[in-house]
Enzyme design. Structure first.
Site, PDB file in Angstrom:
ATOM      1  N   CYS A  65     -48.558 -20.343  31.421  1.00 59.68           N
ATOM      2  CA  CYS A  65     -49.227 -19.674  30.309  1.00 59.68           C
ATOM      3  C   CYS A  65     -48.550 -18.337  30.025  1.00 59.68           C
ATOM      4  CB  CYS A  65     -50.704 -19.443  30.659  1.00 59.68           C
ATOM      5  SG  CYS A  65     -51.624 -18.731  29.280  1.00 59.68           S
ATOM      6  N   CYS A  69     -53.867 -13.021  32.209  1.00 60.24           N
ATOM      7  CA  CYS A  69     -55.202 -12.892  32.829  1.00 60.24           C
ATOM      8  C   CYS A  69     -55.011 -12.822  34.348  1.00 60.24           C
ATOM      9  CB  CYS A  69     -56.071 -14.079  32.455  1.00 60.24           C
ATOM     10  SG  CYS A  69     -56.163 -14.359  30.679  1.00 60.24           S
ATOM     11  N   CYS A  72     -55.955 -15.506  37.073  1.00 61.79           N
ATOM     12  CA  CYS A  72     -55.636 -16.906  36.782  1.00 61.79           C
ATOM     13  C   CYS A  72     -54.347 -17.366  37.457  1.00 61.79           C
ATOM     14  CB  CYS A  72     -55.525 -17.079  35.266  1.00 61.79           C
ATOM     15  SG  CYS A  72     -55.128 -18.768  34.782  1.00 61.79           S
ATOM     16  N   CYS A 109     -64.701 -31.995  30.222  1.00 62.67           N
ATOM     17  CA  CYS A 109     -64.193 -30.722  29.714  1.00 62.67           C
ATOM     18  C   CYS A 109     -62.672 -30.800  29.650  1.00 62.67           C
ATOM     19  CB  CYS A 109     -64.620 -29.586  30.637  1.00 62.67           C
ATOM     20  SG  CYS A 109     -66.418 -29.544  30.866  1.00 62.67           S
ATOM     21  N   CYS A 142     -66.348 -31.276  25.786  1.00 58.89           N
ATOM     22  CA  CYS A 142     -66.168 -29.841  25.576  1.00 58.89           C
ATOM     23  C   CYS A 142     -64.672 -29.555  25.622  1.00 58.89           C
ATOM     24  CB  CYS A 142     -66.891 -29.051  26.663  1.00 58.89           C
ATOM     25  SG  CYS A 142     -66.754 -27.257  26.449  1.00 58.89           S
ATOM     26  N   CYS A 202     -70.072 -22.555  24.857  1.00 58.11           N
ATOM     27  CA  CYS A 202     -70.106 -22.421  26.310  1.00 58.11           C
ATOM     28  C   CYS A 202     -69.293 -21.201  26.674  1.00 58.11           C
ATOM     29  CB  CYS A 202     -69.510 -23.665  26.950  1.00 58.11           C
ATOM     30  SG  CYS A 202     -69.331 -23.512  28.728  1.00 58.11           S
ATOM     31  N   ARG A 272     -74.420 -22.893  34.976  1.00 64.25           N
ATOM     32  CA  ARG A 272     -73.560 -23.781  35.778  1.00 64.25           C
ATOM     33  C   ARG A 272     -72.893 -23.011  36.909  1.00 64.25           C
ATOM     34  NH1 ARG A 272     -69.385 -26.356  32.138  1.00 64.25           N
ATOM     35  NH2 ARG A 272     -71.359 -26.987  31.253  1.00 64.25           N
TER      36      ARG A 272
HETATM   37  S1  SF4 Z   1     -57.150 -17.816  31.730  1.00 68.77           S
HETATM   38 FE1  SF4 Z   1     -55.134 -18.521  32.488  1.00 68.77          FE
HETATM   39  S2  SF4 Z   1     -54.620 -20.282  31.193  1.00 68.77           S
HETATM   40 FE2  SF4 Z   1     -56.278 -19.141  30.114  1.00 68.77          FE
HETATM   41  S3  SF4 Z   1     -55.188 -17.689  28.741  1.00 68.77           S
HETATM   42 FE3  SF4 Z   1     -55.569 -16.581  30.671  1.00 68.77          FE
HETATM   43  S4  SF4 Z   1     -53.682 -16.894  31.887  1.00 68.77           S
HETATM   44 FE4  SF4 Z   1     -53.672 -18.443  30.261  1.00 68.77          FE
END
Ligand code: SF4
Length: 409
Positions: A65, A69, A72, A109, A142, A202, A272
């Site tokens: 990605c 974040c 993550c 999901c 979802c 959600c 959840r």
């Molecule tokens: S949570 Fe993870 S997969 Fe989703 S946008 Fe952020 S870095 Fe990318």
């Protein structure tokens, strides 16, 4: 305890507590914990009986990605040794979904890593949803694809999606400390786009990133105000190879208090237990079922959960039952509000999704606590393990979607 009597009475009436009452739940002691669980359990049973909704994650596209974040495992620069693959073909995704439904899941999901979908990606997901609904028209779907552009939510709705997941994750005040490549306002905008298009919204949170009690209460009230139909509560999975690998700020008792606070603020909303259930609640998972009415079955996006059969056994042993495809999730008055807000009038009373990774709980975050916040008290560290890697508790997913091995469902 006056606080719990007040919260129970309000919850049974579907009323939201004050912010001070929500904070007080997080400040209760371990001696009071079973009373807190019992009070939240009364509210849970009032609106959801003893039903547990099962949701099944299919990671359509894993890793790589461009977003940052910090919680993550799929983020830019992540060194977590997770599965990395591009879009599953519709039949591959449908096979994985079928395994989850056969295992008892009512909702599938569909999650993909990335900042947000291209219009071509919406086409791919449309084909995937058709393949899933061809095999089982009853299954709820979802979708979780990141930030939405104009008209993409409408396209997903027209293609048969029931819900869209996009978590707020943490408070507005601290959002900038966990992600630099998009903003809290971007996330709110996507939840509103989904809701406005008639998709069930959600949206949930991740606890354990060094946030304060005030941050947790802020994000939970924000989710209530946004009208989220389901609130996935993720507990940070600190993946090795991510900035937050050593952030162990949670105990099972702390997780139960957080779940109870979320339940009291969202008495009649699907709550959840999402990613991190096995890692942080551990042997206390069954107590969580007395508060939350929904879990993920089997594995998460990039980490493995306990065996699907163990999830089912746990539900039965704790005296709960798996919610059937024909049963409404949300209480009628809440479903009517959701339908009116979305203009759908669908009457399915279905609530929403909430991923267990990807754009949800896959682990990682800056090693330092959130800027401007106090670190979690040492007493809340998991077995005093804050600062250490716990690869004994975090198992990277090596089966199911994207592999040759059968899914865990
Ligand atoms: S949570 Fe993870 S997969 Fe989703 S946008 Fe952020 S870095 Fe990318």
């Amino acid at each position: 305890m006056d606080l719990l009597d007040t919260l129970t009475a309000k919850g049974l009436r579907g009323e939201v507590p004050t912010r001070e009452e929500a904070l007080a739940v997080l400040a209760t002691t371990d001696d009071e914990l079973l009373d807190v669980v019992a009070a939240a359990g009364k509210v849970r049973r009032r609106w959801f009986g003893r039903r547990v909704k099962l949701n099944y994650l299919v990671n359509l596209k894993s890793g790589l990605c461009p977003e940052d974040c910090s919680y993550c495992s799929q983020r830019l620069g992540s060194k977590a040794e997770i599965l990395k693959y591009t879009w599953l073909k519709p039949d591959q995704a449908a096979d994985a979904a079928r395994a989850g439904v056969a295992g008892g899941a009512k909702r599938v999901c569909l999650v993909a890593s990335g900042r947000g979908p291209t219009d071509r990606d919406i086409d791919r997901v449309t084909d995937t949803m058709a393949a899933i609904k061809d095999a089982d028209p009853e299954v709820e779907i979802c979708v979780c694809l990141g930030l939405l552009s104009d008209n993409q939510a409408e396209r997903l709705k027209a293609a048969g999606a029931d819900a869209y997941n996009h978590n707020l994750n943490t408070s507005e005040n601290t959002y900038g400390a966990i992600t630099k490549t998009h903003t809290y306002a971007d996330r709110v905008d996507t939840v509103q786009k989904a809701h406005g298009a008639g998709l069930s919204a959600c949206s949930g949170l991740i606890a354990g990133m060094g946030e304060t009690d005030e941050d947790l209460v802020d994000v939970v009230f924000a989710l209530r105000e946004l009208g989220s139909d389901s609130v996935p509560v993720n507990f940070l999975i600190p993946f090795e190879g991510t900035p937050l690998a050593k952030e162990w700020n949670l105990t099972p008792q702390r997780c139960l208090r957080i779940l109870a606070m979320v339940r009291f603020v969202n008495p009649d909303t699907e709550v959840r237990i999402a990613g991190g259930r096995e890692v942080h609640l551990r042997t206390m998972q069954p107590l969580g079922l007395h508060i939350a009415n929904s879990i993920f079955l089997g594995d998460y996006l990039t980490s493995e959960g306990q065996a699907g059969q163990t999830d089912l056994d746990m539900i039965k042993d704790a005296g709960f039952e798996v919610e059937g495809a024909g049963e409404a999730t949300l209480p009628r008055h809440r479903a009517d509000v959701a339908a009116a807000a979305t203009g759908s009038g669908c009457g399915t009373a279905a609530s929403a999704c909430g991923s267990g990774g990807g754009c949800g709980p896959c682990g990682g975050h800056e090693h330092a606590p959130l800027a401007g916040t106090a670190p979690a008290p040492a007493s809340e560290g998991a077995d005093g393990a804050n600062g250490e890697l716990r690869d004994d508790l975090v198992k990277v997913r090596r089966r199911g979607a994207g592999t040759e091995l059968a899914p865990n469902a």
